[in-house]
Structure formats: structure tokens, C-alpha cells
Write a protein that holds these residues in place. Sequence first.
Motif, PDB file in Angstrom:
ATOM      1  N   GLY A 204       0.805  -1.217   0.000  1.00 24.70           N
ATOM      2  CA  GLY A 204       0.000   0.000   0.000  1.00 24.70           C
ATOM      3  C   GLY A 204       0.835   1.263   0.000  1.00 24.70           C
ATOM      4  O   GLY A 204       2.060   1.226   0.186  1.00 24.70           O
ATOM      5  N   ALA A 205       0.152   2.399  -0.177  1.00 24.50           N
ATOM      6  CA  ALA A 205       0.852   3.678  -0.275  1.00 24.50           C
ATOM      7  C   ALA A 205       0.324   4.703   0.719  1.00 24.50           C
ATOM      8  O   ALA A 205       0.657   5.883   0.627  1.00 24.50           O
ATOM      9  N   THR A 206      -0.505   4.288   1.680  1.00 26.14           N
ATOM     10  CA  THR A 206      -0.979   5.215   2.704  1.00 26.14           C
ATOM     11  C   THR A 206       0.166   5.524   3.667  1.00 26.14           C
ATOM     12  O   THR A 206       1.130   4.770   3.748  1.00 26.14           O
ATOM     13  N   PRO A 207       0.082   6.627   4.408  1.00 25.58           N
ATOM     14  CA  PRO A 207       1.151   6.953   5.357  1.00 25.58           C
ATOM     15  C   PRO A 207       1.437   5.834   6.347  1.00 25.58           C
ATOM     16  O   PRO A 207       2.608   5.549   6.650  1.00 25.58           O
ATOM     17  N   ASP A 208       0.381   5.180   6.860  1.00 30.08           N
ATOM     18  CA  ASP A 208       0.590   4.094   7.811  1.00 30.08           C
ATOM     19  C   ASP A 208       1.285   2.905   7.165  1.00 30.08           C
ATOM     20  O   ASP A 208       2.142   2.260   7.771  1.00 30.08           O
ATOM     21  N   GLU A 209       0.912   2.605   5.916  1.00 25.35           N
ATOM     22  CA  GLU A 209       1.520   1.470   5.216  1.00 25.35           C
ATOM     23  C   GLU A 209       2.973   1.756   4.858  1.00 25.35           C
ATOM     24  O   GLU A 209       3.836   0.870   4.954  1.00 25.35           O
ATOM     25  N   LEU A 210       3.253   2.990   4.467  1.00 19.39           N
ATOM     26  CA  LEU A 210       4.636   3.350   4.176  1.00 19.39           C
ATOM     27  C   LEU A 210       5.488   3.279   5.448  1.00 19.39           C
ATOM     28  O   LEU A 210       6.632   2.819   5.417  1.00 19.39           O
ATOM     29  N   ALA A 211       4.906   3.731   6.562  1.00 17.66           N
ATOM     30  CA  ALA A 211       5.638   3.657   7.832  1.00 17.66           C
ATOM     31  C   ALA A 211       5.912   2.222   8.223  1.00 17.66           C
ATOM     32  O   ALA A 211       6.952   1.909   8.824  1.00 17.66           O
ATOM     33  N   LEU A 212       4.980   1.309   7.864  1.00 17.81           N
ATOM     34  CA  LEU A 212       5.161  -0.100   8.190  1.00 17.81           C
ATOM     35  C   LEU A 212       6.368  -0.684   7.471  1.00 17.81           C
ATOM     36  O   LEU A 212       7.056  -1.567   7.997  1.00 17.81           O
ATOM     37  N   ASN A 213       6.625  -0.202   6.263  1.00 20.20           N
ATOM     38  CA  ASN A 213       7.755  -0.713   5.478  1.00 20.20           C
ATOM     39  C   ASN A 213       9.083  -0.063   5.860  1.00 20.20           C
ATOM     40  O   ASN A 213      10.140  -0.582   5.507  1.00 20.20           O
ATOM     41  N   ARG A 214       9.025   1.063   6.560  1.00 20.24           N
ATOM     42  CA  ARG A 214      10.260   1.674   7.083  1.00 20.24           C
ATOM     43  C   ARG A 214      10.532   1.035   8.441  1.00 20.24           C
ATOM     44  O   ARG A 214      10.124   1.541   9.482  1.00 20.24           O
ATOM     45  N   ARG A 215      11.216  -0.061   8.426  1.00 20.21           N
ATOM     46  CA  ARG A 215      11.340  -0.858   9.641  1.00 20.21           C
ATOM     47  C   ARG A 215      12.732  -1.473   9.727  1.00 20.21           C
ATOM     48  O   ARG A 215      13.488  -1.462   8.757  1.00 20.21           O
ATOM     49  N   VAL A 216      12.992  -2.054  10.885  1.00 22.16           N
ATOM     50  CA  VAL A 216      14.194  -2.867  11.090  1.00 22.16           C
ATOM     51  C   VAL A 216      13.774  -4.148  11.785  1.00 22.16           C
ATOM     52  O   VAL A 216      13.048  -4.106  12.787  1.00 22.16           O
TER      53      VAL A 216
END
Length: 239
Positions: A204-216
Amino acid sequence: MDMVTVLMCTFIVLFGMSTVDQAKFEELRNSLATGFGVTESEFADTADGIVVEPEKVDEEGESLTDLELAQAELDDLVTLREKIKSNLDAQGLGGAVQFEIGERGLTVRLVSTETFFESNSDTLSASVVTVLDAVAPPLAEVEYHISVEGHADYREPSGPFPTNWELSSGRSVQVLRHLVEQCALPAERVASVGFGSAQPLTAGATPDELALNRRVDVVALSDQPESVRSLLPELAAKQ
């Protein structure tokens, strides 16, 4: 008659020596090698002449099956997970990470409704520092090697990172440095890797989904053989 008896015995012995059972000979050779210390082993199956690795032997000296080894490994990983969860709960951060037990071992996924990493940045936020401080002590107590794996969302970064590879690698290195330098995790057991945007959790491309992919992801790596590790997901699902 004495001469005939001696000759008969001689030919019987010669016949017996000419028909060696190769399988029995191999078992005898292996058993003798273990007995005389040529092959180092704490335990040996002397009936079959098979050297057994110490970690595959229970307290009574019986060989363990892959299923039994997998269950023991799962129990260790679950214990580690519960210790980390307990630390997080004590800090009010019970929902700040996700856990997964798979073939590789235990994955502690640093994802949250809060943003651990700002877009185009590898700077650790205050929230992720608090989480790492809770995650590190149980990891330091065990002997698992730790893989710190950085991820980015699909958007191409701007300076100072040329691509998502550098960005994700930078995030994993920052987490590794905090674990080693601030939390005293043994440096010889920790490594970092960057996956760029190649392994997203969501498309997805929503802010929450993008934040989910910025992870460690912080992964406690199982050192069991592949035949044992392949059983972990099914056992974990049943448990």
C-alpha cells in the motif's frame, strides 16, 4: 589324522578371512575410531558404530529426532520471546513490535503505529530507542547470533542517500550500534544488512503502510540444521 585336522582348520580360517562383511567392518572401524579417541565425541552409538553429536543426545545418552530437536529449539525461542514481551509490557510498549518464529529463528519486527523512522532518515527516534533498550537484555543473555535487517519504503530517497539500499543499510547500522554501544550486546554476535525496498510488509501507499515498510527486523538466528529448522513454523503454528 593330526595333519589332516590342522589342514582343515587352516582352510576354514582362510575361508572365513576371505568373506568379510563390509557393512560390519565399517561399523567396527567407526566404533574403534571413537573408542581410541580418533574421532572426538561425547557420546557414540556403539551398537551401530555411529558417532552422535553431543547436542543431539539427551541426558540419558539417547539420540534425539529432528522433531524433538525442533521442539526444544521452539521452546527456547518462545522463552526468549516472552522475556522480550515482558520487558516491553513493563514499559507500556506491548504493541510496539511484532514477533514471528520461522525457519530462521525469532524475528522481532520494529513496527508500530508510531513512526520509528522518518522518511529519508536513518536517525533513531526516541520511541525506537526505548524499544531497543527493552529488547536488548534478553538477547544479550542468549547465545544466538543476531541479524539486524534494515528496510525502506518504495519511494526513492533524496540526499544524503543515493538509493534505498544505502538508506536501509544506514537504519540497520544505527540499530546495531545502539544495541552494541548502548545496550552491551556482544559485537561478535551481531551483523547488519540492508534490503532496500525489496521486502515490503505491505504494497500500500498510505502513510501508515509506508511507515510499516520503514522498519528494522532484529532476528535471533537458529543454528540448528535445516532439517530441524524447517519444522519450526509448523510447530509454532500449532503452539
